[in-house]
Design an enzyme around this catalytic site. Structure first.
Site, PDB file in Angstrom:
ATOM      1  N   ASP A 132      -3.069   2.489  -5.919  1.00 22.75           N
ATOM      2  CA  ASP A 132      -1.792   2.512  -4.821  1.00 22.75           C
ATOM      3  C   ASP A 132      -1.646   1.319  -4.442  1.00 22.75           C
ATOM      4  OD1 ASP A 132      -4.424   3.226  -3.765  1.00 22.75           O
ATOM      5  OD2 ASP A 132      -3.518   4.404  -2.371  1.00 22.75           O
ATOM      6  N   GLU A 133      -2.777   0.200  -4.435  1.00 25.96           N
ATOM      7  CA  GLU A 133      -2.398  -1.040  -3.669  1.00 25.96           C
ATOM      8  C   GLU A 133      -2.457  -1.699  -4.373  1.00 25.96           C
ATOM      9  OE1 GLU A 133      -5.719  -1.620  -0.891  1.00 25.96           O
ATOM     10  OE2 GLU A 133      -6.077   0.738  -0.778  1.00 25.96           O
TER      11      GLU A 133
ATOM     12  N   ASP B  40       1.190  -1.076  -0.004  1.00 24.56           N
ATOM     13  CA  ASP B  40       0.274  -0.301   0.421  1.00 24.56           C
ATOM     14  C   ASP B  40       0.995   1.620   0.000  1.00 24.56           C
ATOM     15  OD1 ASP B  40      -1.775   2.073   0.383  1.00 24.56           O
ATOM     16  OD2 ASP B  40      -2.753   0.636   2.056  1.00 24.56           O
TER      17      ASP B  40
END
Length: 409
Positions: free
Chosen positions: A112-113, A19
């Site tokens: 973003d993960e 993350d």
DNA sequence: TCTGGGGTCCTAGGACCC
DNA sequence: TCTGGGGTCCTAGGACCC
């Protein structure tokens, strides 16, 4: 089903959740190094919300999804910068590529993960912890960005672990520690427990994940419904059967827009539907997909929201067809005259474009519309998206000067 | 506080078919 | 004529996630 066990056996902590920390803000700051260490908020627009905030801004209570107006009050010294979505996408692609260097079993959850199943990567890269350290080091070296990594036997425990070690952290939860790790946490830490579910659990007197584990399934079922009860009960006992699935095929594509001021005028809303239909159709074509179910979404000034949907006989990726359906739904919804703050267009029930033979009505000449779309897409590639637009979307010209009336004596 | 934009999944009810 | 039960598809709304 990827249930193959690594050298450590099926019960190892082989799942990673990666993350990125304050991703949008961090990427924007790469281009503005003089702002490092200051409270910075990413967001914008007259009715915007916080998309991302540096940890300096979060110290004032600012967080994602908060109305910008409130964030500004909480942290007047914060600099508010507009999002740079193209850059975020670009950096995201490179970070995901770093992860795919480790294993093909990467499941992105958003820009973003991502989850990784590293059970097959031990021989090449070492233990999951070593892999996590390597990923963090590479992302920092290549992109100048920090990320946090949770390592656990299941996806959801890995996800909670990464959340609890932010920012710039690494947290390993070995199989034997899962229940001791989970049970003291508040119910809201569980994936799938938001405001409403937290309140329902609270009414049952359940405050921690351990409380949920101890609660009879039947009680949960009455309060939450079948699926949610099963799901949360299993998670609270540390059970999570899901495998990391790299398939990212979308179920739907949508575009929506909050107007800068509320609008009641039907023509203006129709123009917005036209623009959004074009966006949705373009994205469908770019992905080689077509939709059978076209929907609209209307949010009124008081924030109440209605949706309408219609399933077509044949799938389509034609802008004009999507627009025509959206407009019909809008007219049939019987909401004329009400002040609208948001309009949206959605395509669901997606199929592969061209998978079914097009059976088209003769009188509507969709082949011509389809050709127009292709030409527009090509022009968009050459001159940038929006280079070609329907005439009704062009900025309105001032009325032409009126010709003097001819004198007819 | 005054609430974006992109998604996923679940529920409940109705139509329709067997 | 009163009346089953299951399965599938569709629609509307809502919770939730980042």
């Amino acid at each position: 089903m990827t249930s193959e066990a690594g050298p450590m056996g099926p019960m190892g902590s082989d799942i990673l959740h990666v993350d990125m920390d304050a991703f949008f803000a961090a990427v924007t700051l790469l281009g503005r190094p003089e702002l490092r260490g200051q409270p910075v908020i990413i967001g914008g627009g007259p009715r915007g919300v916080v998309l991302s905030a540096t940890y300096e801004a979060r110290a004032y209570g600012v967080h994602s999804a908060m109305p910008l107006a409130r964030a500004r009050r909480l942290c007047p010294s914060a600099l508010v910068l507009p999002p740079e979505r193209d850059r975020y996408q670009e950096v995201s692609r490179r970070v995901m590529a770093v992860l795919r260097d480790v294993t093909p079993l990467v499941a992105p959850l958003s820009v973003d993960e991502a989850f990784l199943d590293v059970s097959g990567a031990r021989r090449l890269f070492g233990t999951p912890v070593e892999i996590a350290r390597m990923i963090r080091a590479r992302v920092l070296a290549d992109e100048g960005l920090t990320c946090s990594v949770g390592v656990a036997p299941t996806m959801f425990v890995a996800k909670i672990a990464s959340t609890r070690c932010k920012p710039d952290g690494l947290l390993v939860v070995p199989p034997g520690d899962v229940l001791a790790f989970l049970h003291p946490l508040p119910t809201s830490a569980l994936w799938g427990v938001g405001r409403a579910t937290e309140a329902a659990l609270d009414r049952l007197g359940l405050r921690t994940i351990g409380d949920i584990a101890d609660c009879p399934l039947l009680t949960l079922r009455h309060a939450l419904g079948d699926a949610a009860a099963q799901h949360l009960h299993a998670l609270a006992h540390g059970r999570d059967e899901r495998a990391v699935d790299p398939d990212t095929t979308e179920v739907s594509v949508s575009a929506e827009h909050t107007l800068s001021v509320d609008v009641a005028e039907a023509d203006q809303l129709a123009r917005e539907l036209l623009r959004l239909s074009g966006q949705v159709a373009r994205r469908l074509r770019a992905r080689g997909r077509a939709t059978r179910t076209v929907g609209i979404k209307i949010r009124f000034a008081d924030f109440t929201t209605v949706t309408r949907a219609r399933t077509l006989r044949e799938p389509t990726d034609v802008s004009q067809e999507i627009y025509r359906t959206a407009l019909a739904l809008f007219r049939e919804a019987g909401i004329a005259g009400r002040a609208v703050r948001l309009v949206g267009v959605r395509a669901a029930n997606l199929t592969e474009a061209g998978a079914t033979g097009h059976q088209l009505a003769i009188d509507e000449r969709p082949a011509a519309w389809s050709q127009l779309d292709r030409a527009t897409d090509a022009a968009g590639h050459r001159f940038g998206a929006g280079a070609v637009a329907p005439a009704s979307l062009l900025p309105r010209q001032p009325p032409p000067p009126r010709a003097p009336k001819p004198h007819n004596p």
